[in-house]
Design a protein around this motif. Sequence first.
Motif, PDB file in Angstrom:
ATOM      1  N   ALA B 243     -22.356   7.881  39.564  1.00 58.33           N
ATOM      2  CA  ALA B 243     -23.666   8.278  39.683  1.00 58.33           C
ATOM      3  C   ALA B 243     -23.911   9.923  39.638  1.00 58.33           C
ATOM      4  N   GLU B 244     -23.008  10.450  40.230  1.00 55.33           N
ATOM      5  CA  GLU B 244     -23.281  11.998  40.449  1.00 55.33           C
ATOM      6  C   GLU B 244     -22.677  12.765  39.207  1.00 55.33           C
ATOM      7  N   ASP B 246     -22.937  11.164  36.100  1.00 58.45           N
ATOM      8  CA  ASP B 246     -23.938  10.897  35.178  1.00 58.45           C
ATOM      9  C   ASP B 246     -25.287  11.953  35.229  1.00 58.45           C
ATOM     10  N   ALA B 247     -25.715  11.841  36.667  1.00 49.48           N
ATOM     11  CA  ALA B 247     -26.882  12.905  36.976  1.00 49.48           C
ATOM     12  C   ALA B 247     -26.545  14.081  36.529  1.00 49.48           C
ATOM     13  N   ARG B 248     -25.548  14.882  36.958  1.00 46.13           N
ATOM     14  CA  ARG B 248     -25.250  16.352  36.833  1.00 46.13           C
ATOM     15  C   ARG B 248     -24.879  16.444  35.296  1.00 46.13           C
ATOM     16  N   ASN B 249     -24.122  15.732  34.720  1.00 49.30           N
ATOM     17  CA  ASN B 249     -23.985  15.750  33.327  1.00 49.30           C
ATOM     18  C   ASN B 249     -25.129  15.645  32.429  1.00 49.30           C
ATOM     19  N   ALA B 250     -26.313  14.971  32.749  1.00 49.40           N
ATOM     20  CA  ALA B 250     -27.499  14.777  32.018  1.00 49.40           C
ATOM     21  C   ALA B 250     -28.130  16.062  32.220  1.00 49.40           C
ATOM     22  N   ASP B 251     -28.085  16.672  33.178  1.00 54.01           N
ATOM     23  CA  ASP B 251     -28.673  17.968  33.659  1.00 54.01           C
ATOM     24  C   ASP B 251     -28.094  18.979  33.005  1.00 54.01           C
TER      25      ASP B 251
END
Lengths: 329, 329
Positions: B243-244, B246-251
Amino acid sequence: MVTTWPKNFPGLGTGAQRFADRITAMTEGRLVVQVFAAGELVPPFESFDAVSNGRVEMWHGAAYYWQGKSPAFSFFAAVPFGLLASEMNAWVYHGGGQELWDELSAGFNLKCMMCGNTGVQMGGWFNREISSLDDFQGLTYRMPGLGGEVLRRIGANAVALPGGEIYPALESGAIDGTEWVGPWNDLAFGFYKIAQYYYYPGFHEPGSALDCGINLDFWNSLSEADQAAITAAAQAEVSVMLAEFDARNADALRTLLDEHGVELKKFPNDILNAIGEASGAVVREVGEGGDDITRRVYESFMRARATSIAWTKIAHSAYADARLLPFSY
Amino acid sequence: MVTTWPKNFPGLGTGAQRFADRITAMTEGRLVVQVFAAGELVPPFESFDAVSNGRVEMWHGAAYYWQGKSPAFSFFAAVPFGLLASEMNAWVYHGGGQELWDELSAGFNLKCMMCGNTGVQMGGWFNREISSLDDFQGLTYRMPGLGGEVLRRIGANAVALPGGEIYPALESGAIDGTEWVGPWNDLAFGFYKIAQYYYYPGFHEPGSALDCGINLDFWNSLSEADQAAITAAAQAEVSVMLAEFDARNADALRTLLDEHGVELKKFPNDILNAIGEASGAVVREVGEGGDDITRRVYESFMRARATSIAWTKIAHSAYADARLLPFSY
């Protein structure tokens, strides 16, 4: 712990039991979690009140069941054309979702957290082909919640039957079709015997998170070790339950296609686009029509959705598409 | 616990620390897990031997680092054109993968389990466009492991540089391109300053599982409660670390595109197909060329792969594609 599932219902009930047993094991019996099936101690949809007022300590359920308490809860389970499971995890664990959920839940004397996920569900079973939007006009279809409201907007007659009533209703022609969960649970229900066409994707529940709700006074009375054990057990269930759905769905899909001759069909794009338009309107009304916390949850969810879509497209989807090229492996 | 990462390296090192701290908290200090950075106690790639022989109790790393011990370990991390993170979880937790891993590990006096995942990685950075297979001929590209071997088969000059040497090598022209992890870690390294084109998808690591290895005698000496705590902490890390990422990659993807003008490119299909063909050959050689346990791991992995692909296509991919239709939301 009260639940909204029959005892050991595959995936959801077995996951709740695994979660409970794990807490009991990890805390060396300081916390002994006893699981009650839906209706055994309280009616399933009264789990929220029973935990809120301290009659029981915990529930295992799904946050959209509590939308009557606040529409904001829906966003922590699933909304039509919302987040995939991986995107839910990114939002809740690392995108500000949990903090908003804590604020929302504290207003009801609750601490809530994700505790499992079903993954992408199926569009469902039809006894005739769906080739245009006209085919939805007046179609009586079992789909509860916001997904049902979306189908109403495109002309269908959406109904919310409980699990046990679906098969006879579909067999008698009282309904023209139904969604349930996915291949694993749908195969067990035997829908393939009375409906030929199995449609995808399940736009209405793309990654339904299950939740665990804990009485906030009880939660605050726990040691840091016991809070850490419950949190770890819930986060473990997020990976382990989803893995079970994915593994069993993959196997059951093959059984449905190879052994039962089910016709697997994708909803045509013009239908999906109309459903998407209606989904956007329904979700927007929920998010913008609510109170302050609902609007803030909706806005946070929408930011996470926009960012996630761009990443999922080039990561997960582009990879999965490339893997379908004709190379031998 | 020794690790193969720098202390608190974003995603991998921070996840290892969170895993360690959680075990310490849950066991009320019966187990106090102290984290050692790569090289601090033993060189990173000697973690396996140090845990196997009991010099330290645990490692946090990635199973493909242990392929020299048995080629079977690669399948429990990532292989080119292998399983997505969700599919790895389905295979390891509910498809027979863990049982084979236990058998493999016991031969080295180890108990191993998944402990995190990076998700789909990126294809990487190039300072010129890649439009045909010819562009790979003689191209010097940083990609270690089986992915590097795949690139060699299609004519590239694959090299395995450690993280700290990549930037200067790319800047000086000693290499023509590099993969690293994904937008989050790649942005931190600043590759966008010296390479314009950022290619996807990352065929070589579609869902790299991290692993935790535990000395088997130590594991067997633990109480059921402590074993349950370690297992839950590891399974929690599988959802929380991914989840981390995915969240940081998206940003970070958005930052790379909007603020740094990076050109995002998809590898053309004919290149992906050739890479797929070479990947199939490389993975087959690893699986079929090994000993009995390696062949059984490979066969189990291949069954899981075939079944997963069909389910991912109609569930995750069909949903994600439908969400890209032009409806307003």
